[in-house]
Scaffold this motif. Structure first.
Motif, PDB file in Angstrom:
ATOM      1  N   SER A 212      12.426-105.602  20.329  1.00  0.00           N
ATOM      2  CA  SER A 212      11.765-106.818  20.797  1.00  0.00           C
ATOM      3  C   SER A 212      12.737-107.949  21.108  1.00  0.00           C
ATOM      4  N   THR A 213      13.975-107.864  20.655  1.00  0.00           N
ATOM      5  CA  THR A 213      14.943-108.944  20.835  1.00  0.00           C
ATOM      6  C   THR A 213      15.975-108.581  21.888  1.00  0.00           C
ATOM      7  N   THR A 214      16.186-109.487  22.862  1.00  0.00           N
ATOM      8  CA  THR A 214      17.231-109.277  23.859  1.00  0.00           C
ATOM      9  C   THR A 214      18.580-109.588  23.228  1.00  0.00           C
ATOM     10  N   ILE A 215      19.490-108.625  23.311  1.00  0.00           N
ATOM     11  CA  ILE A 215      20.835-108.810  22.755  1.00  0.00           C
ATOM     12  C   ILE A 215      21.692-109.595  23.745  1.00  0.00           C
ATOM     13  N   LEU A 216      21.677-109.161  25.003  1.00  0.00           N
ATOM     14  CA  LEU A 216      22.460-109.843  26.020  1.00  0.00           C
ATOM     15  C   LEU A 216      21.927-109.469  27.397  1.00  0.00           C
ATOM     16  N   GLN A 217      22.435-110.172  28.410  1.00  0.00           N
ATOM     17  CA  GLN A 217      22.037-109.887  29.786  1.00  0.00           C
ATOM     18  C   GLN A 217      23.280-109.906  30.666  1.00  0.00           C
ATOM     19  N   TRP A 218      23.457-108.833  31.433  1.00  0.00           N
ATOM     20  CA  TRP A 218      24.508-108.798  32.450  1.00  0.00           C
ATOM     21  C   TRP A 218      23.903-109.325  33.734  1.00  0.00           C
ATOM     22  N   SER A 219      24.651-110.151  34.460  1.00  0.00           N
ATOM     23  CA  SER A 219      24.150-110.695  35.710  1.00  0.00           C
ATOM     24  C   SER A 219      25.266-110.714  36.743  1.00  0.00           C
ATOM     25  N   LEU A 220      24.914-110.362  37.987  1.00  0.00           N
ATOM     26  CA  LEU A 220      25.871-110.414  39.086  1.00  0.00           C
ATOM     27  C   LEU A 220      25.335-111.364  40.149  1.00  0.00           C
ATOM     28  N   PRO A 221      26.168-112.281  40.629  1.00  0.00           N
ATOM     29  CA  PRO A 221      25.701-113.247  41.628  1.00  0.00           C
ATOM     30  C   PRO A 221      25.523-112.617  43.002  1.00  0.00           C
ATOM     31  N   LEU A 222      24.717-113.270  43.817  1.00  0.00           N
ATOM     32  CA  LEU A 222      24.461-112.807  45.180  1.00  0.00           C
ATOM     33  C   LEU A 222      25.696-112.987  46.061  1.00  0.00           C
ATOM     34  N   THR A 223      26.559-113.906  45.703  1.00  0.00           N
ATOM     35  CA  THR A 223      27.776-114.127  46.483  1.00  0.00           C
ATOM     36  C   THR A 223      28.810-113.056  46.151  1.00  0.00           C
ATOM     37  N   SER A 224      29.803-112.964  46.963  1.00  0.00           N
ATOM     38  CA  SER A 224      30.854-111.964  46.731  1.00  0.00           C
ATOM     39  C   SER A 224      32.057-112.618  46.058  1.00  0.00           C
ATOM     40  N   THR A 225      31.811-113.420  45.021  1.00  0.00           N
ATOM     41  CA  THR A 225      32.896-114.126  44.339  1.00  0.00           C
ATOM     42  C   THR A 225      33.783-113.219  43.529  1.00  0.00           C
ATOM     43  N   GLY A 226      33.278-112.035  43.175  1.00  0.00           N
ATOM     44  CA  GLY A 226      34.058-111.137  42.351  1.00  0.00           C
ATOM     45  C   GLY A 226      33.905-111.386  40.870  1.00  0.00           C
ATOM     46  N   TYR A 227      32.905-112.205  40.487  1.00  0.00           N
ATOM     47  CA  TYR A 227      32.656-112.478  39.082  1.00  0.00           C
ATOM     48  C   TYR A 227      31.240-112.076  38.701  1.00  0.00           C
ATOM     49  N   GLY A 228      31.111-111.639  37.472  1.00  0.00           N
ATOM     50  CA  GLY A 228      29.810-111.382  36.883  1.00  0.00           C
ATOM     51  C   GLY A 228      29.709-112.185  35.606  1.00  0.00           C
ATOM     52  N   TYR A 229      28.554-112.138  34.984  1.00  0.00           N
ATOM     53  CA  TYR A 229      28.333-112.936  33.788  1.00  0.00           C
ATOM     54  C   TYR A 229      27.613-112.132  32.725  1.00  0.00           C
ATOM     55  N   CYS A 230      27.965-112.406  31.495  1.00  0.00           N
ATOM     56  CA  CYS A 230      27.270-111.859  30.339  1.00  0.00           C
ATOM     57  C   CYS A 230      26.647-113.049  29.619  1.00  0.00           C
ATOM     58  N   TYR A 231      25.319-113.064  29.535  1.00  0.00           N
ATOM     59  CA  TYR A 231      24.602-114.161  28.897  1.00  0.00           C
ATOM     60  C   TYR A 231      24.054-113.720  27.546  1.00  0.00           C
ATOM     61  N   VAL A 232      24.174-114.599  26.571  1.00  0.00           N
ATOM     62  CA  VAL A 232      23.656-114.327  25.228  1.00  0.00           C
ATOM     63  C   VAL A 232      22.841-115.530  24.779  1.00  0.00           C
ATOM     64  N   ARG A 233      21.629-115.269  24.284  1.00  0.00           N
ATOM     65  CA  ARG A 233      20.787-116.344  23.764  1.00  0.00           C
ATOM     66  C   ARG A 233      20.616-116.145  22.252  1.00  0.00           C
ATOM     67  N   ASN A 234      21.295-116.994  21.480  1.00  0.00           N
ATOM     68  CA  ASN A 234      21.146-117.017  20.018  1.00  0.00           C
ATOM     69  C   ASN A 234      21.254-115.630  19.394  1.00  0.00           C
ATOM     70  N   ASN A 235      22.321-114.908  19.681  1.00  0.00           N
ATOM     71  CA  ASN A 235      22.461-113.571  19.137  1.00  0.00           C
ATOM     72  C   ASN A 235      23.927-113.304  18.816  1.00  0.00           C
ATOM     73  N   ARG A 236      24.264-113.201  17.547  1.00  0.00           N
ATOM     74  CA  ARG A 236      25.651-113.019  17.120  1.00  0.00           C
ATOM     75  C   ARG A 236      26.228-111.697  17.615  1.00  0.00           C
ATOM     76  N   ILE A 237      25.432-110.620  17.554  1.00  0.00           N
ATOM     77  CA  ILE A 237      25.917-109.322  18.023  1.00  0.00           C
ATOM     78  C   ILE A 237      26.217-109.394  19.519  1.00  0.00           C
ATOM     79  N   GLY A 238      25.343-110.043  20.296  1.00  0.00           N
ATOM     80  CA  GLY A 238      25.584-110.208  21.727  1.00  0.00           C
ATOM     81  C   GLY A 238      26.870-110.968  22.003  1.00  0.00           C
ATOM     82  N   ASP A 239      27.128-112.025  21.214  1.00  0.00           N
ATOM     83  CA  ASP A 239      28.372-112.786  21.379  1.00  0.00           C
ATOM     84  C   ASP A 239      29.592-111.902  21.141  1.00  0.00           C
ATOM     85  N   ILE A 240      29.550-111.090  20.103  1.00  0.00           N
ATOM     86  CA  ILE A 240      30.676-110.200  19.789  1.00  0.00           C
ATOM     87  C   ILE A 240      30.904-109.217  20.936  1.00  0.00           C
ATOM     88  N   ILE A 241      29.819-108.627  21.435  1.00  0.00           N
ATOM     89  CA  ILE A 241      29.936-107.614  22.495  1.00  0.00           C
ATOM     90  C   ILE A 241      30.424-108.238  23.788  1.00  0.00           C
TER      91      ILE A 241
END
Length: 167
Positions: free
Chosen positions: A113-142
Protein backbone atom coordinates in the motif's frame (compact mmCIF):
# COMPACT_ATOMS: atom_id res chain seq x y z
CA UNK A 1 19.03 -44.62 42.62
CA UNK A 2 20.11 -41.14 43.57
CA UNK A 3 17.44 -38.92 45.08
CA UNK A 4 17.08 -35.40 43.53
CA UNK A 5 19.16 -36.21 40.46
CA UNK A 6 18.35 -33.99 37.45
CA UNK A 7 18.37 -35.57 33.99
CA UNK A 8 20.91 -33.65 31.88
CA UNK A 9 19.18 -34.43 28.54
CA UNK A 10 16.69 -31.52 28.64
CA UNK A 11 17.15 -27.77 28.11
CA UNK A 12 16.29 -25.41 30.94
CA UNK A 13 13.84 -22.58 30.47
CA UNK A 14 16.67 -20.05 30.85
CA UNK A 15 18.67 -21.69 28.04
CA UNK A 16 15.64 -21.58 25.72
CA UNK A 17 15.00 -17.92 26.56
CA UNK A 18 18.62 -17.03 25.80
CA UNK A 19 18.39 -18.75 22.38
CA UNK A 20 15.11 -16.95 21.57
CA UNK A 21 16.66 -13.63 22.65
CA UNK A 22 19.70 -14.16 20.41
CA UNK A 23 17.48 -15.04 17.43
CA UNK A 24 15.39 -11.92 18.09
CA UNK A 25 18.45 -9.68 18.15
CA UNK A 26 19.78 -11.18 14.91
CA UNK A 27 16.39 -10.71 13.23
CA UNK A 28 16.19 -7.10 14.40
CA UNK A 29 19.58 -6.39 12.84
CA UNK A 30 19.02 -8.34 9.61
CA UNK A 31 15.42 -7.37 8.76
CA UNK A 32 16.06 -3.70 7.83
CA UNK A 33 18.97 -4.70 5.59
CA UNK A 34 16.81 -7.37 3.96
CA UNK A 35 14.00 -4.84 3.34
CA UNK A 36 16.42 -2.43 1.66
CA UNK A 37 17.91 -5.21 -0.49
CA UNK A 38 14.47 -6.37 -1.68
CA UNK A 39 13.30 -2.82 -2.39
CA UNK A 40 16.58 -2.03 -4.21
CA UNK A 41 16.08 -5.08 -6.44
CA UNK A 42 12.56 -3.91 -7.30
CA UNK A 43 13.76 -0.36 -7.92
CA UNK A 44 16.57 -1.58 -10.19
CA UNK A 45 14.07 -3.57 -12.27
CA UNK A 46 11.81 -0.51 -12.52
CA UNK A 47 14.77 1.70 -13.50
CA UNK A 48 15.58 -0.71 -16.33
CA UNK A 49 11.92 -0.65 -17.36
CA UNK A 50 11.72 3.13 -17.47
CA UNK A 51 14.92 3.38 -19.49
CA UNK A 52 13.42 0.88 -21.96
CA UNK A 53 10.24 2.98 -22.09
CA UNK A 54 12.34 6.06 -22.83
CA UNK A 55 14.10 4.30 -25.70
CA UNK A 56 10.74 3.11 -27.08
CA UNK A 57 9.37 6.65 -26.77
CA UNK A 58 12.33 8.00 -28.72
CA UNK A 59 11.75 5.44 -31.49
CA UNK A 60 8.05 6.31 -31.53
CA UNK A 61 8.90 10.03 -31.75
CA UNK A 62 11.24 9.43 -34.70
CA UNK A 63 8.53 7.50 -36.54
CA UNK A 64 5.52 9.71 -35.68
CA UNK A 65 6.85 13.18 -34.82
CA UNK A 66 5.25 13.09 -31.35
CA UNK A 67 5.51 11.14 -28.14
CA UNK A 68 2.95 8.48 -27.27
CA UNK A 69 0.54 8.91 -24.38
CA UNK A 70 -0.41 5.21 -24.53
CA UNK A 71 2.11 2.58 -23.56
CA UNK A 72 0.34 0.03 -25.80
CA UNK A 73 1.50 2.02 -28.86
CA UNK A 74 5.15 1.48 -27.99
CA UNK A 75 7.16 -1.44 -29.34
CA UNK A 76 8.03 -2.77 -25.91
CA UNK A 77 7.23 -5.67 -23.62
CA UNK A 78 8.53 -6.46 -20.16
CA UNK A 79 9.35 -9.82 -18.64
CA UNK A 80 7.29 -10.55 -15.53
CA UNK A 81 4.96 -7.62 -16.22
CA UNK A 82 1.39 -7.69 -17.50
CA UNK A 83 -0.37 -4.97 -19.42
CA UNK A 84 -3.00 -3.34 -17.26
CA UNK A 85 -4.93 -0.13 -17.79
CA UNK A 86 -2.62 2.38 -19.40
CA UNK A 87 0.59 0.77 -18.24
CA UNK A 88 2.57 -2.28 -17.30
CA UNK A 89 2.57 -3.74 -13.84
CA UNK A 90 3.62 -6.55 -11.57
CA UNK A 91 2.93 -7.00 -7.87
CA UNK A 92 5.05 -4.01 -6.82
CA UNK A 93 5.67 -1.78 -9.86
CA UNK A 94 3.38 0.20 -12.12
CA UNK A 95 4.88 1.93 -15.18
CA UNK A 96 3.01 4.30 -17.49
CA UNK A 97 3.70 6.85 -20.17
CA UNK A 98 2.18 10.10 -19.07
CA UNK A 99 2.66 12.93 -21.50
CA UNK A 100 0.27 15.44 -19.92
CA UNK A 101 2.61 16.61 -17.17
CA UNK A 102 5.64 16.88 -19.42
CA UNK A 103 7.07 13.52 -18.55
CA UNK A 104 7.80 10.62 -20.88
CA UNK A 105 7.00 8.01 -18.29
CA UNK A 106 7.04 7.14 -14.66
CA UNK A 107 7.27 3.94 -12.64
CA UNK A 108 5.96 3.68 -9.08
CA UNK A 109 7.53 1.07 -6.83
CA UNK A 110 5.53 0.03 -3.77
CA UNK A 111 5.58 -2.52 -1.00
CA UNK A 112 1.86 -3.13 -1.04
CA UNK A 113 0.00 0.00 0.00
CA UNK A 114 2.97 2.37 0.42
CA UNK A 115 4.89 3.89 -2.50
CA UNK A 116 8.62 3.50 -1.88
CA UNK A 117 9.80 5.68 -4.74
CA UNK A 118 8.98 6.85 -8.25
CA UNK A 119 11.24 6.94 -11.30
CA UNK A 120 10.38 9.71 -13.74
CA UNK A 121 11.75 10.69 -17.14
CA UNK A 122 11.09 14.15 -18.61
CA UNK A 123 9.52 14.71 -22.02
CA UNK A 124 12.56 16.73 -23.06
CA UNK A 125 15.76 15.11 -24.22
CA UNK A 126 17.86 16.62 -21.42
CA UNK A 127 19.46 13.31 -20.60
CA UNK A 128 18.31 13.39 -16.98
CA UNK A 129 15.81 11.35 -15.04
CA UNK A 130 14.55 11.68 -11.51
CA UNK A 131 13.95 9.47 -8.53
CA UNK A 132 11.27 10.89 -6.22
CA UNK A 133 10.71 9.79 -2.64
CA UNK A 134 7.85 10.91 -0.39
CA UNK A 135 8.55 10.41 3.33
CA UNK A 136 10.23 7.03 2.95
CA UNK A 137 13.65 6.23 4.44
CA UNK A 138 14.11 3.06 2.38
CA UNK A 139 13.32 5.02 -0.81
CA UNK A 140 15.91 7.65 0.15
CA UNK A 141 18.57 4.97 0.64
CA UNK A 142 17.76 3.30 -2.69
CA UNK A 143 17.60 6.53 -4.72
CA UNK A 144 20.89 7.69 -3.22
CA UNK A 145 22.59 4.37 -4.03
CA UNK A 146 21.22 4.01 -7.57
CA UNK A 147 21.68 7.64 -8.63
CA UNK A 148 24.94 8.28 -6.80
CA UNK A 149 23.46 11.45 -5.26
CA UNK A 150 23.83 11.91 -1.53
CA UNK A 151 22.01 15.24 -1.21
CA UNK A 152 18.61 15.33 -2.89
CA UNK A 153 16.66 18.44 -3.84
CA UNK A 154 13.96 18.87 -1.19
CA UNK A 155 10.47 19.69 -2.49
CA UNK A 156 7.00 20.25 -1.00
CA UNK A 157 8.08 21.57 2.41
CA UNK A 158 10.54 18.73 2.92
CA UNK A 159 8.06 15.94 2.17
CA UNK A 160 9.55 14.95 -1.21
CA UNK A 161 13.19 14.27 -2.08
CA UNK A 162 14.27 14.47 -5.72
CA UNK A 163 17.42 12.66 -6.91
CA UNK A 164 18.48 13.38 -10.51
CA UNK A 165 20.49 10.96 -12.62
CA UNK A 166 21.92 10.80 -16.13
CA UNK A 167 20.28 8.58 -18.69
Amino acid sequence: GVVGRVDAKAFTLIELLVVVLIIGILAAVALPKYQVAVAKSKATQALSAIKAIREAQMRYHLANGTFSSDIAELDITFANFTEGGSGWLNSYTYCVVYQKTGSLAFCNISNGSTTILQWSLPLTSTGYGYCYVRNNRIGDIICAQLTGKKNPVVLENGNVHEFSFSI
